[in-house]
Scaffold this motif. Structure first.
Motif, PDB file in Angstrom:
ATOM      1  N   PRO A  50     -15.075  38.173 -20.966  1.00 62.28           N
ATOM      2  CA  PRO A  50     -14.202  37.494 -21.923  1.00 62.28           C
ATOM      3  C   PRO A  50     -14.202  35.981 -21.693  1.00 62.28           C
ATOM      4  O   PRO A  50     -14.390  35.518 -20.568  1.00 62.28           O
ATOM      5  N   ALA A  51     -13.958  35.240 -22.755  1.00 62.32           N
ATOM      6  CA  ALA A  51     -13.875  33.772 -22.652  1.00 62.32           C
ATOM      7  C   ALA A  51     -12.654  33.300 -23.434  1.00 62.32           C
ATOM      8  O   ALA A  51     -12.331  33.835 -24.489  1.00 62.32           O
ATOM      9  N   GLY A  52     -11.978  32.283 -22.917  1.00 63.63           N
ATOM     10  CA  GLY A  52     -10.865  31.665 -23.625  1.00 63.63           C
ATOM     11  C   GLY A  52      -9.617  32.522 -23.715  1.00 63.63           C
ATOM     12  O   GLY A  52      -8.796  32.330 -24.601  1.00 63.63           O
ATOM     13  N   THR A  53      -9.447  33.460 -22.796  1.00 66.78           N
ATOM     14  CA  THR A  53      -8.286  34.353 -22.845  1.00 66.78           C
ATOM     15  C   THR A  53      -7.497  34.332 -21.538  1.00 66.78           C
ATOM     16  O   THR A  53      -6.727  35.240 -21.266  1.00 66.78           O
ATOM     17  N   GLY A  54      -7.691  33.311 -20.716  1.00 64.78           N
ATOM     18  CA  GLY A  54      -7.036  33.243 -19.422  1.00 64.78           C
ATOM     19  C   GLY A  54      -7.718  34.078 -18.360  1.00 64.78           C
ATOM     20  O   GLY A  54      -7.344  34.050 -17.193  1.00 64.78           O
ATOM     21  N   VAL A  84      -9.977  46.672  -0.715  1.00 70.59           N
ATOM     22  CA  VAL A  84      -8.824  46.721   0.179  1.00 70.59           C
ATOM     23  C   VAL A  84      -7.530  46.519  -0.607  1.00 70.59           C
ATOM     24  O   VAL A  84      -6.591  47.310  -0.488  1.00 70.59           O
ATOM     25  N   ASP A  85      -7.446  45.465  -1.360  1.00 72.19           N
ATOM     26  CA  ASP A  85      -6.220  45.094  -2.076  1.00 72.19           C
ATOM     27  C   ASP A  85      -6.382  45.310  -3.573  1.00 72.19           C
ATOM     28  O   ASP A  85      -7.502  45.401  -4.081  1.00 72.19           O
ATOM     29  N   ALA A  86      -5.253  45.337  -4.270  1.00 73.29           N
ATOM     30  CA  ALA A  86      -5.282  45.425  -5.729  1.00 73.29           C
ATOM     31  C   ALA A  86      -6.001  44.202  -6.299  1.00 73.29           C
ATOM     32  O   ALA A  86      -5.914  43.098  -5.750  1.00 73.29           O
ATOM     33  N   ILE A  87      -6.715  44.406  -7.384  1.00 74.76           N
ATOM     34  CA  ILE A  87      -7.415  43.327  -8.089  1.00 74.76           C
ATOM     35  C   ILE A  87      -6.722  43.174  -9.434  1.00 74.76           C
ATOM     36  O   ILE A  87      -6.613  44.136 -10.191  1.00 74.76           O
ATOM     37  N   ARG A  88      -6.223  41.942  -9.730  1.00 75.90           N
ATOM     38  CA  ARG A  88      -5.447  41.692 -10.937  1.00 75.90           C
ATOM     39  C   ARG A  88      -6.167  40.706 -11.854  1.00 75.90           C
ATOM     40  O   ARG A  88      -6.447  39.585 -11.453  1.00 75.90           O
ATOM     41  N   PHE A  89      -6.425  41.142 -13.070  1.00 79.20           N
ATOM     42  CA  PHE A  89      -6.996  40.279 -14.097  1.00 79.20           C
ATOM     43  C   PHE A  89      -5.873  39.915 -15.063  1.00 79.20           C
ATOM     44  O   PHE A  89      -5.234  40.798 -15.627  1.00 79.20           O
ATOM     45  N   THR A  90      -5.628  38.612 -15.249  1.00 79.24           N
ATOM     46  CA  THR A  90      -4.571  38.146 -16.143  1.00 79.24           C
ATOM     47  C   THR A  90      -5.186  37.648 -17.441  1.00 79.24           C
ATOM     48  O   THR A  90      -6.182  36.917 -17.424  1.00 79.24           O
ATOM     49  N   PHE A  91      -4.586  38.029 -18.553  1.00 82.15           N
ATOM     50  CA  PHE A  91      -5.038  37.615 -19.884  1.00 82.15           C
ATOM     51  C   PHE A  91      -3.897  36.902 -20.603  1.00 82.15           C
ATOM     52  O   PHE A  91      -2.761  37.352 -20.563  1.00 82.15           O
ATOM     53  N   THR A  92      -4.216  35.794 -21.266  1.00 87.78           N
ATOM     54  CA  THR A  92      -3.226  35.055 -22.061  1.00 87.78           C
ATOM     55  C   THR A  92      -3.329  35.400 -23.538  1.00 87.78           C
ATOM     56  O   THR A  92      -2.526  34.940 -24.336  1.00 87.78           O
ATOM     57  N   GLY A  93      -4.319  36.189 -23.899  1.00 92.38           N
ATOM     58  CA  GLY A  93      -4.509  36.588 -25.289  1.00 92.38           C
ATOM     59  C   GLY A  93      -5.440  37.776 -25.378  1.00 92.38           C
ATOM     60  O   GLY A  93      -5.957  38.269 -24.369  1.00 92.38           O
ATOM     61  N   ALA A  94      -5.651  38.238 -26.591  1.00 92.86           N
ATOM     62  CA  ALA A  94      -6.531  39.385 -26.822  1.00 92.86           C
ATOM     63  C   ALA A  94      -7.954  39.079 -26.365  1.00 92.86           C
ATOM     64  O   ALA A  94      -8.462  37.983 -26.577  1.00 92.86           O
ATOM     65  N   ALA A  95      -8.579  40.065 -25.740  1.00 91.92           N
ATOM     66  CA  ALA A  95      -9.951  39.896 -25.245  1.00 91.92           C
ATOM     67  C   ALA A  95     -10.870  41.021 -25.704  1.00 91.92           C
ATOM     68  O   ALA A  95     -12.030  41.051 -25.328  1.00 91.92           O
ATOM     69  N   GLY A  96     -10.339  41.972 -26.471  1.00 92.79           N
ATOM     70  CA  GLY A  96     -11.166  43.077 -26.932  1.00 92.79           C
ATOM     71  C   GLY A  96     -11.184  44.219 -25.950  1.00 92.79           C
ATOM     72  O   GLY A  96     -10.293  44.359 -25.119  1.00 92.79           O
ATOM     73  N   LEU A 151     -10.942  49.642 -21.366  1.00 96.94           N
ATOM     74  CA  LEU A 151      -9.713  48.871 -21.209  1.00 96.94           C
ATOM     75  C   LEU A 151      -9.588  47.943 -22.408  1.00 96.94           C
ATOM     76  O   LEU A 151     -10.366  47.002 -22.539  1.00 96.94           O
ATOM     77  N   THR A 152      -8.630  48.219 -23.291  1.00100.46           N
ATOM     78  CA  THR A 152      -8.432  47.378 -24.469  1.00100.46           C
ATOM     79  C   THR A 152      -7.373  46.330 -24.164  1.00100.46           C
ATOM     80  O   THR A 152      -6.244  46.666 -23.786  1.00100.46           O
ATOM     81  N   VAL A 153      -7.746  45.061 -24.325  1.00 96.77           N
ATOM     82  CA  VAL A 153      -6.834  43.944 -24.101  1.00 96.77           C
ATOM     83  C   VAL A 153      -6.467  43.392 -25.471  1.00 96.77           C
ATOM     84  O   VAL A 153      -7.223  42.647 -26.077  1.00 96.77           O
ATOM     85  N   ALA A 154      -5.291  43.800 -25.979  1.00 98.45           N
ATOM     86  CA  ALA A 154      -4.857  43.440 -27.327  1.00 98.45           C
ATOM     87  C   ALA A 154      -3.978  42.196 -27.353  1.00 98.45           C
ATOM     88  O   ALA A 154      -3.659  41.689 -28.429  1.00 98.45           O
ATOM     89  N   GLY A 155      -3.594  41.693 -26.199  1.00 96.97           N
ATOM     90  CA  GLY A 155      -2.748  40.501 -26.129  1.00 96.97           C
ATOM     91  C   GLY A 155      -2.515  40.138 -24.679  1.00 96.97           C
ATOM     92  O   GLY A 155      -3.172  40.678 -23.771  1.00 96.97           O
ATOM     93  N   PRO A 156      -1.570  39.215 -24.420  1.00 98.24           N
ATOM     94  CA  PRO A 156      -1.290  38.800 -23.054  1.00 98.24           C
ATOM     95  C   PRO A 156      -0.905  39.992 -22.170  1.00 98.24           C
ATOM     96  O   PRO A 156      -0.257  40.936 -22.625  1.00 98.24           O
ATOM     97  N   GLY A 157      -1.321  39.924 -20.918  1.00 97.53           N
ATOM     98  CA  GLY A 157      -0.977  40.980 -19.970  1.00 97.53           C
ATOM     99  C   GLY A 157      -1.836  40.929 -18.736  1.00 97.53           C
ATOM    100  O   GLY A 157      -2.614  39.995 -18.542  1.00 97.53           O
TER     101      GLY A 157
END
Length: 124
Positions: A45-49, A66-78, A104-110
């Motif tokens: 993804p590009a431009g979605t945080g 080892v640890d949880a991996i967290r991807f943060t999105f500021t907008g929809a990424a598909g 994994l559908t990224v429909a908005g921030p999350g």
């Protein structure tokens, strides 16, 4: 993940022949829409945080994060269908890739979270 990229296969071949390849000092997990042995993960993804996330692994044989991996999105990424590992937070070389168990559908921030032990790298 069992699919090594061509780059990773070359690293392994040089190591097995005592040619001392330059090994990664860190690995970064990434999400995308495709992958192949030649290119590794594609469609990040590009431009979605979104940004690749550092991942630390442990184990003998099968490696697990080892640890949880967290991807943060500021907008929809598909819809993300693949995950991969790179040797740099941007650019760099793809090392391995795999299809996600479920898209994994990224429909908005999350935030998308992969818990500890959720990612495995299996030598086969």
């Amino acid at each position: 993940m069992t699919d090594l990229t061509d780059h990773a296969k070359n690293l392994l071949a040089r190591a097995l022949c005592a040619r001392l390849p330059t090994l990664p000092t860190a690995v970064f997990a990434a999400l995308g829409t495709g992958g192949s042995d030649a290119t590794g993960l594609t469609g990040e993804p590009a431009g979605t945080g979104y940004a690749r996330q550092r991942a630390t692994f442990t184990g003998t044989g099968m490696q697990r994060n080892v640890d949880a991996i967290r991807f943060t999105f500021t907008g929809a990424a598909g819809t993300m269908t693949h995950i991969g590992l790179f040797d740099a937070v941007t650019g760099g070389n793809a090392l391995t890739w795999s299809t996600l168990e479920a898209p994994l559908t990224v429909a908005g921030p999350g935030v998308a979270i992969f818990t500890g032990n959720a990612l495995t790298v299996t030598p086969e």
